[in-house]
Design a protein around this motif. Structure first.
Motif, PDB file in Angstrom:
ATOM      1  N   ILE A  36      41.540  38.873  36.317  1.00  0.00           N
ATOM      2  CA  ILE A  36      40.161  38.686  36.717  1.00  0.00           C
ATOM      3  C   ILE A  36      40.153  37.133  37.465  1.00  0.00           C
ATOM      4  O   ILE A  36      40.628  36.100  36.999  1.00  0.00           O
ATOM      5  CB  ILE A  36      39.197  38.213  35.845  1.00  0.00           C
ATOM      6  N   ALA A  37      39.747  37.169  38.862  1.00  0.00           N
ATOM      7  CA  ALA A  37      39.810  36.034  39.874  1.00  0.00           C
ATOM      8  C   ALA A  37      38.920  34.876  39.027  1.00  0.00           C
ATOM      9  O   ALA A  37      37.978  35.182  38.496  1.00  0.00           O
ATOM     10  CB  ALA A  37      39.068  36.333  41.004  1.00  0.00           C
ATOM     11  N   CYS A  38      39.621  33.899  39.273  1.00  0.00           N
ATOM     12  CA  CYS A  38      39.058  32.613  38.549  1.00  0.00           C
ATOM     13  C   CYS A  38      38.084  31.688  39.267  1.00  0.00           C
ATOM     14  O   CYS A  38      37.544  30.670  38.729  1.00  0.00           O
ATOM     15  CB  CYS A  38      40.083  31.792  37.716  1.00  0.00           C
ATOM     16  N   GLY A  39      37.669  31.947  40.347  1.00  0.00           N
ATOM     17  CA  GLY A  39      36.699  31.278  41.230  1.00  0.00           C
ATOM     18  C   GLY A  39      37.467  30.417  42.396  1.00  0.00           C
ATOM     19  O   GLY A  39      36.578  29.842  43.047  1.00  0.00           O
ATOM     20  N   PHE A  40      38.716  30.385  42.585  1.00  0.00           N
ATOM     21  CA  PHE A  40      39.234  29.709  43.616  1.00  0.00           C
ATOM     22  C   PHE A  40      39.430  30.498  44.987  1.00  0.00           C
ATOM     23  O   PHE A  40      38.966  30.162  45.903  1.00  0.00           O
ATOM     24  CB  PHE A  40      40.541  29.052  43.412  1.00  0.00           C
ATOM     25  N   HIS A  41      40.268  31.418  44.710  1.00  0.00           N
ATOM     26  CA  HIS A  41      40.404  32.554  45.744  1.00  0.00           C
ATOM     27  C   HIS A  41      39.268  33.193  46.120  1.00  0.00           C
ATOM     28  O   HIS A  41      39.063  33.856  47.163  1.00  0.00           O
ATOM     29  CB  HIS A  41      41.806  33.022  46.051  1.00  0.00           C
ATOM     30  N   ALA A  42      38.729  33.693  44.760  1.00  0.00           N
ATOM     31  CA  ALA A  42      37.449  34.444  44.896  1.00  0.00           C
ATOM     32  C   ALA A  42      36.716  34.476  43.651  1.00  0.00           C
ATOM     33  O   ALA A  42      37.344  33.944  42.627  1.00  0.00           O
ATOM     34  CB  ALA A  42      37.811  36.030  44.988  1.00  0.00           C
ATOM     35  N   GLY A  43      35.792  35.182  43.402  1.00  0.00           N
ATOM     36  CA  GLY A  43      35.169  35.055  42.148  1.00  0.00           C
ATOM     37  C   GLY A  43      34.009  33.460  41.842  1.00  0.00           C
ATOM     38  O   GLY A  43      34.301  33.075  42.446  1.00  0.00           O
ATOM     39  N   ASP A  44      33.216  34.124  40.902  1.00  0.00           N
ATOM     40  CA  ASP A  44      32.335  32.739  40.447  1.00  0.00           C
ATOM     41  C   ASP A  44      31.885  33.061  39.254  1.00  0.00           C
ATOM     42  O   ASP A  44      32.195  34.124  38.475  1.00  0.00           O
ATOM     43  CB  ASP A  44      30.956  32.783  41.355  1.00  0.00           C
ATOM     44  N   PRO A  45      31.380  31.943  38.531  1.00  0.00           N
ATOM     45  CA  PRO A  45      30.906  31.929  37.264  1.00  0.00           C
ATOM     46  C   PRO A  45      30.109  33.353  36.598  1.00  0.00           C
ATOM     47  O   PRO A  45      30.626  34.118  35.774  1.00  0.00           O
ATOM     48  CB  PRO A  45      30.188  30.684  36.733  1.00  0.00           C
ATOM     49  N   THR A  46      29.359  34.013  37.537  1.00  0.00           N
ATOM     50  CA  THR A  46      28.750  34.992  37.204  1.00  0.00           C
ATOM     51  C   THR A  46      29.441  36.191  37.464  1.00  0.00           C
ATOM     52  O   THR A  46      29.296  37.288  36.719  1.00  0.00           O
ATOM     53  CB  THR A  46      27.173  34.934  38.004  1.00  0.00           C
ATOM     54  N   THR A  47      30.076  36.338  38.376  1.00  0.00           N
ATOM     55  CA  THR A  47      30.884  37.546  38.724  1.00  0.00           C
ATOM     56  C   THR A  47      31.982  37.666  37.416  1.00  0.00           C
ATOM     57  O   THR A  47      32.423  38.697  37.116  1.00  0.00           O
ATOM     58  CB  THR A  47      31.766  37.419  40.161  1.00  0.00           C
ATOM     59  N   ILE A  48      32.504  36.529  37.229  1.00  0.00           N
ATOM     60  CA  ILE A  48      33.364  36.525  35.955  1.00  0.00           C
ATOM     61  C   ILE A  48      32.667  37.085  34.775  1.00  0.00           C
ATOM     62  O   ILE A  48      33.414  37.937  33.963  1.00  0.00           O
ATOM     63  CB  ILE A  48      34.069  35.121  35.664  1.00  0.00           C
ATOM     64  N   ARG A  49      31.529  36.655  34.382  1.00  0.00           N
ATOM     65  CA  ARG A  49      30.949  37.179  33.242  1.00  0.00           C
ATOM     66  C   ARG A  49      30.622  38.599  33.151  1.00  0.00           C
ATOM     67  O   ARG A  49      30.803  39.407  32.363  1.00  0.00           O
ATOM     68  CB  ARG A  49      29.592  36.165  33.169  1.00  0.00           C
ATOM     69  N   LYS A  50      30.035  39.176  34.418  1.00  0.00           N
ATOM     70  CA  LYS A  50      30.004  40.593  34.616  1.00  0.00           C
ATOM     71  C   LYS A  50      31.232  41.183  34.643  1.00  0.00           C
ATOM     72  O   LYS A  50      31.408  42.515  33.784  1.00  0.00           O
ATOM     73  CB  LYS A  50      29.300  40.795  36.038  1.00  0.00           C
ATOM     74  N   THR A  51      32.362  40.756  34.966  1.00  0.00           N
ATOM     75  CA  THR A  51      33.530  41.381  34.964  1.00  0.00           C
ATOM     76  C   THR A  51      34.211  41.471  33.565  1.00  0.00           C
ATOM     77  O   THR A  51      34.755  42.406  33.161  1.00  0.00           O
ATOM     78  CB  THR A  51      34.698  40.769  35.992  1.00  0.00           C
ATOM     79  N   LEU A  52      34.046  40.385  32.859  1.00  0.00           N
ATOM     80  CA  LEU A  52      34.191  40.362  31.402  1.00  0.00           C
ATOM     81  C   LEU A  52      33.655  41.304  30.511  1.00  0.00           C
ATOM     82  O   LEU A  52      34.141  42.081  29.918  1.00  0.00           O
ATOM     83  CB  LEU A  52      34.028  39.035  30.865  1.00  0.00           C
ATOM     84  N   ASP A  53      32.186  41.405  30.923  1.00  0.00           N
ATOM     85  CA  ASP A  53      31.449  42.341  30.309  1.00  0.00           C
ATOM     86  C   ASP A  53      31.791  44.034  30.534  1.00  0.00           C
ATOM     87  O   ASP A  53      31.838  44.712  29.552  1.00  0.00           O
ATOM     88  CB  ASP A  53      30.137  42.486  30.757  1.00  0.00           C
ATOM     89  N   LEU A  54      32.351  44.166  31.834  1.00  0.00           N
ATOM     90  CA  LEU A  54      32.807  45.346  31.998  1.00  0.00           C
ATOM     91  C   LEU A  54      34.228  45.658  31.199  1.00  0.00           C
ATOM     92  O   LEU A  54      34.451  47.021  30.702  1.00  0.00           O
ATOM     93  CB  LEU A  54      33.212  45.561  33.478  1.00  0.00           C
ATOM     94  N   ALA A  55      35.055  44.629  31.027  1.00  0.00           N
ATOM     95  CA  ALA A  55      36.120  44.916  30.330  1.00  0.00           C
ATOM     96  C   ALA A  55      35.769  45.179  28.915  1.00  0.00           C
ATOM     97  O   ALA A  55      36.559  46.264  28.319  1.00  0.00           O
ATOM     98  CB  ALA A  55      37.088  43.727  30.369  1.00  0.00           C
ATOM     99  N   ALA A  56      35.136  44.475  28.388  1.00  0.00           N
ATOM    100  CA  ALA A  56      34.780  44.585  26.987  1.00  0.00           C
ATOM    101  C   ALA A  56      33.932  46.019  26.753  1.00  0.00           C
ATOM    102  O   ALA A  56      34.438  46.955  25.768  1.00  0.00           O
ATOM    103  CB  ALA A  56      33.747  43.684  26.483  1.00  0.00           C
ATOM    104  N   LYS A  57      33.201  46.443  27.553  1.00  0.00           N
ATOM    105  CA  LYS A  57      32.652  47.898  27.557  1.00  0.00           C
ATOM    106  C   LYS A  57      33.682  48.984  27.520  1.00  0.00           C
ATOM    107  O   LYS A  57      33.642  49.958  26.918  1.00  0.00           O
ATOM    108  CB  LYS A  57      31.499  48.156  28.797  1.00  0.00           C
ATOM    109  N   ASN A  58      34.826  48.635  28.532  1.00  0.00           N
ATOM    110  CA  ASN A  58      35.865  49.942  28.739  1.00  0.00           C
ATOM    111  C   ASN A  58      37.032  49.659  27.638  1.00  0.00           C
ATOM    112  O   ASN A  58      37.963  50.343  27.699  1.00  0.00           O
ATOM    113  CB  ASN A  58      36.064  49.679  30.233  1.00  0.00           C
ATOM    114  N   GLY A  59      36.928  48.581  27.039  1.00  0.00           N
ATOM    115  CA  GLY A  59      38.116  48.277  25.799  1.00  0.00           C
ATOM    116  C   GLY A  59      39.486  48.025  26.881  1.00  0.00           C
ATOM    117  O   GLY A  59      40.485  48.285  26.490  1.00  0.00           O
ATOM    118  N   VAL A  60      39.206  47.095  27.950  1.00  0.00           N
ATOM    119  CA  VAL A  60      40.089  46.641  28.707  1.00  0.00           C
ATOM    120  C   VAL A  60      40.771  45.349  28.487  1.00  0.00           C
ATOM    121  O   VAL A  60      39.823  44.338  28.246  1.00  0.00           O
ATOM    122  CB  VAL A  60      39.875  46.848  30.297  1.00  0.00           C
TER     123      VAL A  60
END
Length: 259
Positions: A36-60
């Motif tokens: 998961i991109a951490c905000g420097f080359h790409a990503g931002d706090p909200t995108t990180i949160r949404k991506t983590l939620d996707l990971a939790a939902k899919n067991g990744v």
């Protein structure tokens, strides 16, 4: 006979603000680990949160994917920072993702450097040593993901760190075992799902990869990447996953493979 197993990872969460890069929702059902991109080359706090939620939902399982502070070039251009500064940037990004992962009920599994930083740390001894010295001092050191047979792998293993050598399903290799640069006039990407799936299968079953010239070279990896921003990434992820499962190759997260 022990069943063959492999981790499938993807670089995700690389949108920011109103911009969407990749098709993360379509990729997650087919992978076992997410960088998961951490905000420097790409990503931002909200995108990180949404991506983590996707990971939790899919067991990744999740890992940090820190890069140079360079959105303009997507972190794919080397920047001459001092090694000390680079390590500060890496830890800053990993720390942010780790805290947000805990909020989502997830534990940080690994760290995979991004783009130019990934390749620099694999070959620059001072940077690799400083980065790994920092990682080994963490309370719960993450698995380090990087190129096979690299200086980074040697240094990580000397420190007793878990290291996952990585291959790519969607990239073309040169005869020396390195990726063909994206800037090269030669083809550097594999966008045909069937071809990417064949390369992934070869990496697992034969522990080899066919290079641009047609040679087969040894490549021992424990995780295979599908870039989230590759054209048709979701179709590639599906093709790779289905090909491996048809070949009776188990898909496991890195932590499952190592433990």
């Amino acid at each position: 006979m022990k069943q063959l197993a492999i981790d499938l990872n993807s670089d995700v969460g690389e949108g920011f603000g109103p911009y969407t890069i990749g098709s993360d929702e379509e990729i997650f059902p087919y992978i076992t680990s997410a960088n998961i991109a951490c905000g420097f080359h790409a990503g931002d706090p909200t995108t990180i949160r949404k991506t983590l939620d996707l990971a939790a939902k899919n067991g990744v399982s999740v890992g940090a994917h820190p890069g140079y502070p360079d959105r303009l070039h997507f972190g794919r251009v080397p920047i001459p920072f001092a090694p000390e500064e680079v390590v500060d940037m890496i830890l800053y990004q990993v720390g942010a993702l780790q805290l947000m992962a805990e909020r989502a009920g997830l534990k940080l599994q690994h760290v995979k450097l991004h783009g130019a930083l990934y390749h620099t740390a694999a070959e620059d001894r001072r940077l690799a040593e400083m980065f790994l010295d920092a990682v080994v001092r963490l309370v719960d050191p993450p698995i380090v993901v990087g190129p096979p047979d690299s200086l980074l792998q040697k240094e990580a293993e000397e420190r007793g760190l878990d290291y996952a050598a990585e291959g790519f399903a969607d990239r073309v290799y040169g005869d020396e075992g390195k990726l063909i640069p994206r800037s090269s006039k030669q083809p550097s990407m594999i966008t045909e799902p069937a071809l990417a799936a064949e390369q992934a299968l070869q990496l697992v079953r034969e522990r080899k990869v066919q290079t641009f010239s047609g040679r087969k070279i040894e490549m021992k990896v424990s995780t295979i990447c599908i870039h989230g921003d590759t054209r048709g990434a979701a179709k590639i992820a599906r093709a790779v996953s289905e090909k491996l499962e048809q070949a009776k190759i188990a898909l496991r997260s890195l932590r499952q493979l190592i433990d």
